[in-house]
Design a protein around this motif. Structure first.
Motif, PDB file in Angstrom:
ATOM      1  N   LEU A 130       0.817  -1.200   0.000  1.00 51.06           N
ATOM      2  CA  LEU A 130       0.000   0.000   0.000  1.00 51.06           C
ATOM      3  C   LEU A 130       0.860   1.263   0.000  1.00 51.06           C
ATOM      4  O   LEU A 130       0.405   2.339  -0.384  1.00 51.06           O
ATOM      5  CB  LEU A 130      -0.923  -0.007   1.221  1.00 51.06           C
ATOM      6  CG  LEU A 130      -2.036   1.029   1.287  1.00 51.06           C
ATOM      7  CD1 LEU A 130      -2.955   0.939   0.070  1.00 51.06           C
ATOM      8  CD2 LEU A 130      -2.832   0.871   2.570  1.00 51.06           C
ATOM      9  N   ALA A 166      -4.486  -2.974  -0.493  1.00 48.36           N
ATOM     10  CA  ALA A 166      -4.583  -1.813  -1.384  1.00 48.36           C
ATOM     11  C   ALA A 166      -5.859  -1.790  -2.208  1.00 48.36           C
ATOM     12  O   ALA A 166      -6.452  -0.724  -2.405  1.00 48.36           O
ATOM     13  CB  ALA A 166      -3.374  -1.770  -2.316  1.00 48.36           C
ATOM     14  N   ASP A 167      -6.279  -2.929  -2.733  1.00 51.21           N
ATOM     15  CA  ASP A 167      -7.433  -2.919  -3.645  1.00 51.21           C
ATOM     16  C   ASP A 167      -8.251  -4.196  -3.556  1.00 51.21           C
ATOM     17  O   ASP A 167      -8.639  -4.772  -4.567  1.00 51.21           O
ATOM     18  CB  ASP A 167      -6.984  -2.660  -5.088  1.00 51.21           C
ATOM     19  CG  ASP A 167      -6.097  -3.771  -5.645  1.00 51.21           C
ATOM     20  OD1 ASP A 167      -5.698  -4.661  -4.873  1.00 51.21           O
ATOM     21  OD2 ASP A 167      -5.814  -3.742  -6.853  1.00 51.21           O
ATOM     22  N   ASP A 169     -11.194  -4.411  -2.923  1.00 51.68           N
ATOM     23  CA  ASP A 169     -12.535  -4.171  -3.459  1.00 51.68           C
ATOM     24  C   ASP A 169     -12.573  -4.187  -4.981  1.00 51.68           C
ATOM     25  O   ASP A 169     -13.622  -3.910  -5.577  1.00 51.68           O
ATOM     26  CB  ASP A 169     -13.072  -2.835  -2.944  1.00 51.68           C
ATOM     27  CG  ASP A 169     -12.168  -1.660  -3.294  1.00 51.68           C
ATOM     28  OD1 ASP A 169     -11.002  -1.895  -3.689  1.00 51.68           O
ATOM     29  OD2 ASP A 169     -12.613  -0.503  -3.168  1.00 51.68           O
ATOM     30  N   VAL A 170     -11.463  -4.527  -5.612  1.00 54.96           N
ATOM     31  CA  VAL A 170     -11.399  -4.612  -7.072  1.00 54.96           C
ATOM     32  C   VAL A 170     -11.457  -6.080  -7.475  1.00 54.96           C
ATOM     33  O   VAL A 170     -10.510  -6.832  -7.223  1.00 54.96           O
ATOM     34  CB  VAL A 170     -10.109  -3.968  -7.616  1.00 54.96           C
ATOM     35  CG1 VAL A 170     -10.039  -4.101  -9.136  1.00 54.96           C
ATOM     36  CG2 VAL A 170     -10.024  -2.507  -7.196  1.00 54.96           C
ATOM     37  N   SER A 173      -8.358  -8.560  -8.635  1.00 52.55           N
ATOM     38  CA  SER A 173      -7.138  -7.810  -8.385  1.00 52.55           C
ATOM     39  C   SER A 173      -5.906  -8.701  -8.432  1.00 52.55           C
ATOM     40  O   SER A 173      -5.876  -9.779  -7.850  1.00 52.55           O
ATOM     41  CB  SER A 173      -7.221  -7.145  -7.007  1.00 52.55           C
ATOM     42  OG  SER A 173      -5.954  -6.726  -6.571  1.00 52.55           O
ATOM     43  N   CYS A 175      -3.060  -7.385  -7.408  1.00 45.75           N
ATOM     44  CA  CYS A 175      -2.290  -6.906  -6.264  1.00 45.75           C
ATOM     45  C   CYS A 175      -2.560  -7.741  -5.021  1.00 45.75           C
ATOM     46  O   CYS A 175      -1.661  -7.979  -4.215  1.00 45.75           O
ATOM     47  CB  CYS A 175      -2.627  -5.444  -6.012  1.00 45.75           C
ATOM     48  SG  CYS A 175      -1.696  -4.668  -4.667  1.00 45.75           S
ATOM     49  N   LEU A 176      -3.797  -8.216  -4.883  1.00 46.32           N
ATOM     50  CA  LEU A 176      -4.192  -8.932  -3.677  1.00 46.32           C
ATOM     51  C   LEU A 176      -3.329 -10.165  -3.419  1.00 46.32           C
ATOM     52  O   LEU A 176      -2.763 -10.307  -2.325  1.00 46.32           O
ATOM     53  CB  LEU A 176      -5.669  -9.291  -3.741  1.00 46.32           C
ATOM     54  CG  LEU A 176      -6.249 -10.022  -2.532  1.00 46.32           C
ATOM     55  CD1 LEU A 176      -6.136  -9.164  -1.276  1.00 46.32           C
ATOM     56  CD2 LEU A 176      -7.708 -10.405  -2.783  1.00 46.32           C
ATOM     57  N   GLN A 179       0.115  -9.179  -2.291  1.00 45.15           N
ATOM     58  CA  GLN A 179       0.163  -8.691  -0.920  1.00 45.15           C
ATOM     59  C   GLN A 179       0.069  -9.823   0.095  1.00 45.15           C
ATOM     60  O   GLN A 179       0.748  -9.801   1.120  1.00 45.15           O
ATOM     61  CB  GLN A 179      -0.955  -7.677  -0.678  1.00 45.15           C
ATOM     62  CG  GLN A 179      -0.675  -6.304  -1.282  1.00 45.15           C
ATOM     63  CD  GLN A 179      -1.577  -5.235  -0.680  1.00 45.15           C
ATOM     64  OE1 GLN A 179      -2.581  -4.880  -1.267  1.00 45.15           O
ATOM     65  NE2 GLN A 179      -1.207  -4.728   0.480  1.00 45.15           N
ATOM     66  N   ASN A 353     -15.695   8.257  -2.427  1.00 42.97           N
ATOM     67  CA  ASN A 353     -16.124   6.984  -1.852  1.00 42.97           C
ATOM     68  C   ASN A 353     -17.106   7.218  -0.706  1.00 42.97           C
ATOM     69  O   ASN A 353     -17.212   8.340  -0.186  1.00 42.97           O
ATOM     70  CB  ASN A 353     -14.922   6.154  -1.389  1.00 42.97           C
ATOM     71  CG  ASN A 353     -14.102   6.848  -0.304  1.00 42.97           C
ATOM     72  OD1 ASN A 353     -14.535   7.824   0.302  1.00 42.97           O
ATOM     73  ND2 ASN A 353     -12.907   6.344  -0.052  1.00 42.97           N
TER      74      ASN A 353
END
Length: 377
Positions: A130, A166-167, A169-170, A173, A175-176, A179, A353
């Motif tokens: 993040l 970081a994301d 909610d995407v 993702s 990135c998940l 991470q 948001n």
């Protein structure tokens, strides 16, 4: 003296959302009540969440944590954003876990613990991508080594290791998973250094509801606690969350105007036909974002009607057409009713948001708390 507008908070919805999320995660939950409980009232929200089974409370600052203690709330709590010169002694005396993100903070916390004569209970935060708070790179092994040294010396107890996503909610993702892998490697390093945290946590609301691999021992629930779908659904969504806050007011003036009438400053809006305008005593000082102009709606006269013209500091104007509207008629700006606008819609209209909309509700808006229809504050 009554306020011109009020935010009605259903604590029964808060409790129901705790149970809903816990049924999905199968873990303990940390109810995040920072920023005055996302504008809902930190103390009543904390009590409702704890009563529904949440085991932890999460706040950003020492002031927020100590306010909970001053209210008589003794449940486990984590405070995670501090200056190195913060009053860590007060947190230690109050039995609040302190989030640690740098060795500088860790040294300061240990100094405070020595002054108090009681070990500080800390939770070490690792930055997994993040790029905000938390130790990353070579800083993490260094911080872990210092933490182990201080733990052996009796200055601290390392209760937890944690990070923030970081994301989550995407959907889909990439990135998940990176991470999660980074977090698991950080845990390996901490354990190899001799630390044995009882509490490992990574998941926020979105991850708690959708990503089993992020749940570990505890899930931190913020937005979902307040009944807002973290994936942006405007209605009930897929998880059965119940919005807890309804922002409402009443009409304070009504006037019939002809076509060609300018409305509010500018005017940037001119009526295209004869119509009725209703004045609401809410403006951007109360949390209605000017960025929502031209799109925002409210619930008035059993239907949605648009806010027209510029939103001013203290008031805004609604074009109600030919509806028979009168002074004193109730208005819902956003709320739990499926027909009324939702906070998610307001966020979309403003290009932000839901967190910003909820926490932006101004101080002069009265807060009232109910539980299953019973007024309690």
């Amino acid at each position: 003296m009554s306020a011109l507008a009020e935010a009605v908070v259903d604590l029964g919805a808060i409790a129901g959302n705790v149970r809903t999320v816990a049924a999905v995660t199968g873990t303990d939950l940390m109810a995040v009540v920072k920023a005055d409980g996302f504008g809902h009232g930190a103390v009543p929200v904390a009590r409702a969440a704890l009563g529904a089974g949440a085991g932890w409370l999460g706040v950003t600052s020492a002031a927020e944590a100590l306010a909970l203690r001053d209210a008589g709330i003794t449940a486990p709590a984590l405070s995670w954003l501090h200056r190195p010169d913060d009053d860590f002694a007060a947190l230690i005396r109050a039995g609040v876990d302190v989030g640690v993100s740098t060795t500088t903070h860790l040294h300061a916390i240990v100094d405070a613990a020595r002054q108090v004569g009681v070990p500080a209970t800390v939770q070490l935060k690792v930055d997994t991508g993040l790029s905000r708070n938390g130790a990353s790179g070579d800083d993490w092994p260094e911080m872990v080594a210092w933490a182990r040294k201080y733990e052996v010396e009796g200055g601290i107890q390392v209760r937890g290791v944690w990070s923030h996503l970081a994301d989550a909610d995407v959907p889909g993702s990439q990135c998940l998973p990176r991470q999660v892998a980074t977090f698991e490697e950080a845990l390996r390093i901490a354990r190899h250094a001799g630390l044995h945290p009882d509490l490992v946590h990574l998941a926020n609301s979105a991850a708690a509801l959708s990503a089993a691999g992020t749940r570990f021992d505890l899930c931190r629930v913020g937005l979902a606690l307040y009944g807002v779908d973290p994936f942006g659904a405007s209605g009930p969504g897929a998880f059965g969350l119940r919005p807890a806050l309804t922002l409402r007011t009443t009409v304070v003036n009504v006037k019939r105007v002809p076509a060609g009438t300018g409305v509010s400053y500018g005017p940037e809006y001119v009526t295209g036909r004869a119509t009725t305008l209703a004045l609401l005593p809410l403006g951007y000082a109360d949390g209605l974002p000017r960025a929502a102009e031209g799109r925002a709606q409210v619930w008035l006269g059993d239907r949605r009607r648009p806010i027209v013209g510029r939103i001013a500091m203290d008031q805004c104007v609604v074009d109600v057409g030919d509806l028979p509207v009168a002074i004193g008629d109730p208005v819902v700006v956003f709320g739990a009713d499926d027909a009324a606008p939702s906070v998610t819609e307001w966020a979309r209209w403003a290009g932000t948001n839901p967190h910003e909309i909820l926490t932006g509700i101004g101080a002069r808006v009265g807060r009232h708390h109910i539980h299953e229809g019973a007024h309690i504050s």
